[in-house]
Design a protein around this motif. Structure first.
Motif, mmCIF file in Angstrom:
data_model
loop_
_atom_site.group_PDB
_atom_site.id
_atom_site.type_symbol
_atom_site.label_atom_id
_atom_site.label_comp_id
_atom_site.label_asym_id
_atom_site.label_seq_id
_atom_site.Cartn_x
_atom_site.Cartn_y
_atom_site.Cartn_z
ATOM 1 N N THR A 138 42.713 30.050 -13.577
ATOM 2 C CA THR A 138 43.060 30.538 -12.247
ATOM 3 C C THR A 138 42.267 29.745 -11.224
ATOM 4 O OG1 THR A 138 43.384 32.760 -13.142
ATOM 5 C CG2 THR A 138 43.163 32.571 -10.763
ATOM 6 N N HIS A 139 42.958 29.232 -10.212
ATOM 7 C CA HIS A 139 42.316 28.525 -9.098
ATOM 8 C C HIS A 139 42.200 29.537 -7.961
ATOM 9 C CE1 HIS A 139 42.596 25.097 -5.924
ATOM 10 N NE2 HIS A 139 41.382 25.586 -6.019
ATOM 11 N N ILE A 140 40.984 29.941 -7.630
ATOM 12 C CA ILE A 140 40.737 30.953 -6.604
ATOM 13 C C ILE A 140 40.288 30.259 -5.326
ATOM 14 C CG2 ILE A 140 39.362 32.961 -5.964
ATOM 15 C CD1 ILE A 140 39.061 33.501 -8.985
ATOM 16 N N GLN A 141 40.974 30.587 -4.226
ATOM 17 C CA GLN A 141 40.636 30.028 -2.921
ATOM 18 C C GLN A 141 40.312 31.174 -1.975
ATOM 19 O OE1 GLN A 141 44.301 27.987 -2.139
ATOM 20 N NE2 GLN A 141 43.528 26.084 -2.985
ATOM 21 N N GLY A 142 39.183 31.090 -1.320
ATOM 22 C CA GLY A 142 38.833 32.083 -0.314
ATOM 23 C C GLY A 142 37.869 33.130 -0.805
ATOM 24 N N SER A 159 47.174 23.697 -18.676
ATOM 25 C CA SER A 159 47.599 25.092 -18.687
ATOM 26 C C SER A 159 49.068 25.146 -18.302
ATOM 27 C CB SER A 159 46.759 25.895 -17.696
ATOM 28 O OG SER A 159 47.192 27.214 -17.643
ATOM 29 N N ASP A 160 49.867 25.868 -19.094
ATOM 30 C CA ASP A 160 51.295 25.957 -18.819
ATOM 31 C C ASP A 160 51.581 26.649 -17.491
ATOM 32 O OD1 ASP A 160 51.818 24.714 -21.209
ATOM 33 O OD2 ASP A 160 51.997 26.604 -22.308
ATOM 34 N N ASP A 161 50.744 27.581 -17.135
ATOM 35 C CA ASP A 161 50.974 28.332 -15.905
ATOM 36 C C ASP A 161 49.650 28.629 -15.203
ATOM 37 O OD1 ASP A 161 50.154 29.963 -17.931
ATOM 38 O OD2 ASP A 161 51.471 31.626 -17.432
ATOM 39 N N MET A 162 49.082 27.627 -14.551
ATOM 40 C CA MET A 162 47.861 27.824 -13.814
ATOM 41 C C MET A 162 48.146 28.693 -12.597
ATOM 42 S SD MET A 162 45.104 25.025 -12.527
ATOM 43 C CE MET A 162 45.376 24.840 -10.791
ATOM 44 N N ILE A 163 47.368 29.735 -12.429
ATOM 45 C CA ILE A 163 47.553 30.678 -11.325
ATOM 46 C C ILE A 163 46.724 30.225 -10.137
ATOM 47 C CG2 ILE A 163 47.186 33.075 -10.606
ATOM 48 C CD1 ILE A 163 47.417 33.781 -13.631
ATOM 49 N N ILE A 164 47.320 30.271 -8.954
ATOM 50 C CA ILE A 164 46.583 29.991 -7.725
ATOM 51 C C ILE A 164 46.483 31.302 -6.968
ATOM 52 C CG2 ILE A 164 46.548 28.736 -5.556
ATOM 53 C CD1 ILE A 164 48.140 26.515 -6.997
ATOM 54 N N GLU A 165 45.252 31.715 -6.690
ATOM 55 C CA GLU A 165 45.003 33.005 -6.061
ATOM 56 C C GLU A 165 44.287 32.780 -4.739
ATOM 57 O OE1 GLU A 165 42.098 36.635 -7.198
ATOM 58 O OE2 GLU A 165 43.498 35.997 -8.776
ATOM 59 N N MET A 166 44.836 33.306 -3.655
ATOM 60 C CA MET A 166 44.212 33.188 -2.335
ATOM 61 C C MET A 166 43.667 34.558 -1.955
ATOM 62 S SD MET A 166 46.849 30.668 -0.479
ATOM 63 C CE MET A 166 45.785 29.408 0.160
ATOM 64 N N ARG A 167 42.409 34.584 -1.558
ATOM 65 C CA ARG A 167 41.752 35.851 -1.214
ATOM 66 C C ARG A 167 41.327 35.857 0.245
ATOM 67 N NH1 ARG A 167 37.768 36.943 -6.353
ATOM 68 N NH2 ARG A 167 39.411 37.076 -7.907
#
Length: 92
Positions: A6-10, A83-91
């Motif tokens: 998971t790529h977390i931004q914020g 990763s087949d489905d890398m999640i990008i999460e913005m907080r």
């Protein structure tokens, strides 16, 4: 075993405290309680994911996508995997 990435931004708390908009990579190993939270300090970024002082994975993040490979017991590496489905999460 495949890593979930998971790529977390914020994050307002950290932004208010430091004035920097934080970014992290969160690696999770399904079926276990093993996870790693790595702060993104530069792009591209490479590193090693360890447990109890032993390297398990090596990762490479180019700013948009992350790939990883397994560190074998003899110190050699497997082929790079993405990763087949890398999640990008913005907080907020």
């Amino acid at each position: 075993m495949s890593l979930e990435i998971t790529h977390i931004q914020g994050g307002m708390r950290e932004f208010e405290r430091t004035g920097i908009y934080p970014e992290y990579l969160l690696f999770n190993l399904p079926g276990t309680r093993q996870n790693w939270r790595i702060r993104i300090k530069q792009t591209p970024q490479e590193g090693v994911l360890k447990t109890k002082g032993k390297a398990l994975y090596e990762y490479s993040f180019d700013g948009n996508w992350c790939k990883y490979r397994i560190v074998n017991d003899d110190g050699s590496f497997s082929e790079w995997r993405g990763s087949d489905d890398m999640i990008i999460e913005m907080r907020d």
